[in-house]
Design a protein around this motif. Sequence first.
Motif, PDB file in Angstrom:
ATOM      1  N   ARG A 122       0.828  -1.207   0.000  1.00  0.00           N
ATOM      2  CA  ARG A 122       0.000   0.000   0.000  1.00  0.00           C
ATOM      3  C   ARG A 122       0.865   1.261   0.000  1.00  0.00           C
ATOM      4  N   GLN A 123       1.977   1.226   0.726  1.00  0.00           N
ATOM      5  CA  GLN A 123       2.887   2.369   0.712  1.00  0.00           C
ATOM      6  C   GLN A 123       3.473   2.577  -0.676  1.00  0.00           C
ATOM      7  N   PHE A 124       3.808   1.496  -1.355  1.00  0.00           N
ATOM      8  CA  PHE A 124       4.390   1.591  -2.698  1.00  0.00           C
ATOM      9  C   PHE A 124       3.384   2.172  -3.687  1.00  0.00           C
ATOM     10  N   VAL A 125       2.170   1.633  -3.695  1.00  0.00           N
ATOM     11  CA  VAL A 125       1.140   2.120  -4.612  1.00  0.00           C
ATOM     12  C   VAL A 125       0.759   3.560  -4.280  1.00  0.00           C
ATOM     13  N   GLY A 126       0.627   3.877  -2.987  1.00  0.00           N
ATOM     14  CA  GLY A 126       0.285   5.243  -2.590  1.00  0.00           C
ATOM     15  C   GLY A 126       1.352   6.242  -3.000  1.00  0.00           C
ATOM     16  N   SER A 127       2.632   5.846  -2.907  1.00  0.00           N
ATOM     17  CA  SER A 127       3.713   6.728  -3.325  1.00  0.00           C
ATOM     18  C   SER A 127       3.652   6.990  -4.820  1.00  0.00           C
ATOM     19  N   LEU A 128       3.367   5.955  -5.615  1.00  0.00           N
ATOM     20  CA  LEU A 128       3.237   6.136  -7.058  1.00  0.00           C
ATOM     21  C   LEU A 128       2.106   7.100  -7.397  1.00  0.00           C
ATOM     22  N   VAL A 129       0.992   6.979  -6.680  1.00  0.00           N
ATOM     23  CA  VAL A 129      -0.153   7.861  -6.938  1.00  0.00           C
ATOM     24  C   VAL A 129       0.214   9.312  -6.624  1.00  0.00           C
ATOM     25  N   ARG A 130       0.913   9.544  -5.513  1.00  0.00           N
ATOM     26  CA  ARG A 130       1.294  10.917  -5.148  1.00  0.00           C
ATOM     27  C   ARG A 130       2.310  11.491  -6.119  1.00  0.00           C
ATOM     28  N   ILE A 131       3.205  10.641  -6.638  1.00  0.00           N
ATOM     29  CA  ILE A 131       4.209  11.122  -7.586  1.00  0.00           C
ATOM     30  C   ILE A 131       3.555  11.544  -8.902  1.00  0.00           C
ATOM     31  N   ILE A 132       2.596  10.761  -9.371  1.00  0.00           N
ATOM     32  CA  ILE A 132       1.923  11.056 -10.642  1.00  0.00           C
ATOM     33  C   ILE A 132       0.950  12.223 -10.498  1.00  0.00           C
ATOM     34  N   ASN A 133       0.456  12.458  -9.290  1.00  0.00           N
ATOM     35  CA  ASN A 133      -0.508  13.528  -9.053  1.00  0.00           C
ATOM     36  C   ASN A 133       0.062  14.886  -9.486  1.00  0.00           C
ATOM     37  N   PRO A 134      -0.621  15.612 -10.385  1.00  0.00           N
ATOM     38  CA  PRO A 134      -0.066  16.884 -10.889  1.00  0.00           C
ATOM     39  C   PRO A 134      -0.256  18.073  -9.955  1.00  0.00           C
TER      40      PRO A 134
END
Length: 450
Positions: free
Chosen positions: A117-129
């Motif tokens: 969940r930490q990995f997926v959540g980090s990816l989402v925050r990185i892609i978030n513009p």
Amino acid sequence: MYFPLTFQVLFLALLAALGWTTNLLLLARAGINVRPILQLAELPTAVYSDDSSASDSMHQKVFRLVRAVGCVVAVGWLVCVLLPTPKAQICATILTYLAICCILVMPHKALCRSVRRQFVGSLVRIINPSLADPVFLSDVVMADILTSCARMFADLYLVLCQFSIVFRPWAFNNIDTGDSGISTLATAVRAERERSLCGDAGIIGVLLVAAPYAFRLRQCINEYLNAAPGSSEAKRHLANAVKYASSFPVICLSAAQKKTVVDGIMETKYSDWMLQVVFGMWLAAVTFNSLYSFYWDIAFDWDLVHTTDGWKIADLIAPVQNSNSVVSADDPDAFTKPNRNDDKAYELHVLSPADALAQIENSPSTKTTSGSCFPPFLRPKLCFSSPLLYYIAMAIDFLLRVAWTMKLSSHIQIDMLAYGGFWLNAIEIYRRWQWTFLRIEKEAAASSGY
């Protein structure tokens, strides 16, 4: 040996994940608590451990997840080696990719759900513009790791193109080989690339390579907007944004050069002088980006190259501005507290070099190198006693920062060598492993808890 691009991407991803695991392991053995440094507890959706083995440390959980995914990749690769037909090998490879995706998104608490969940959540925050949300150090480290894996995203696109041929039988029937139809799947893949955007990943491949740098650039702009206007912190984030922006000319000019020669045949309408101009622009762009990135690694990410008279190499970009306030060298919040006597934050007066060194050496909560002064071109406080480790890291970082240009040069054609691209990607992953190790070490050395 059967080692196609489909499994090269998987093994490189596993290598990057294993490198992160060893980062956590070695830092833990050095007595560095990674969780507060990465600001994991401050995340907007902080994930608390809900695994069956809640007593395990962070690196143990990550290693258990990497081991499970690694077993799936190894079994899938061995099955493909034993299968007799190329089409069956592609089908087995697709199943391997699907199994990995299921492991990462499975809702069950087993297999390190908190880490996933930490990995997926980090990816989402990185892609978030968004330019308003705070940027956490864990997301910064993850985004930088993605920049080292940028070429893998273009390779992954080619893998998906290869998968699509299995579901389009007409791609096999419309190929004229001069004999009795299609002979190998590789021929079908090449023909499919020529009639679509899959040719050497095309424009989509360039966008995929540039995407991690765009994500990191967005983070730098975000931090610049959230910093105090005119402060050293704001200048640093702006200069960091310039570093990532300088990657885009390198990527675009490299792609333009690779289009000029394919299998020794010129495929461009440009004249010779225009090709020389493009090459000159590429050389200038790659030289600036490589040297600037190396400078940033040692000056800011690792905070090295200090001198005994108080000057440091980071002062070339964002020197600390003076004010009337004085801070203690062993104050953990010394460089994060705003000056109460001034409207501008982070503009602090640093103690004289002699006083600062005296406070550091006499502080019971810090570790310093032996002797009355620190080794040349390092810093007063180091988490590791051997200065040779830092010197070797700086030398390797410089060499590997320059070596990655071989991957982009159309004149060297490193991909024509046996697994040349794979080994260059592996070397870049090693460089990022080293960078991550010292990046977190620098944060630990700047705190009073180590």
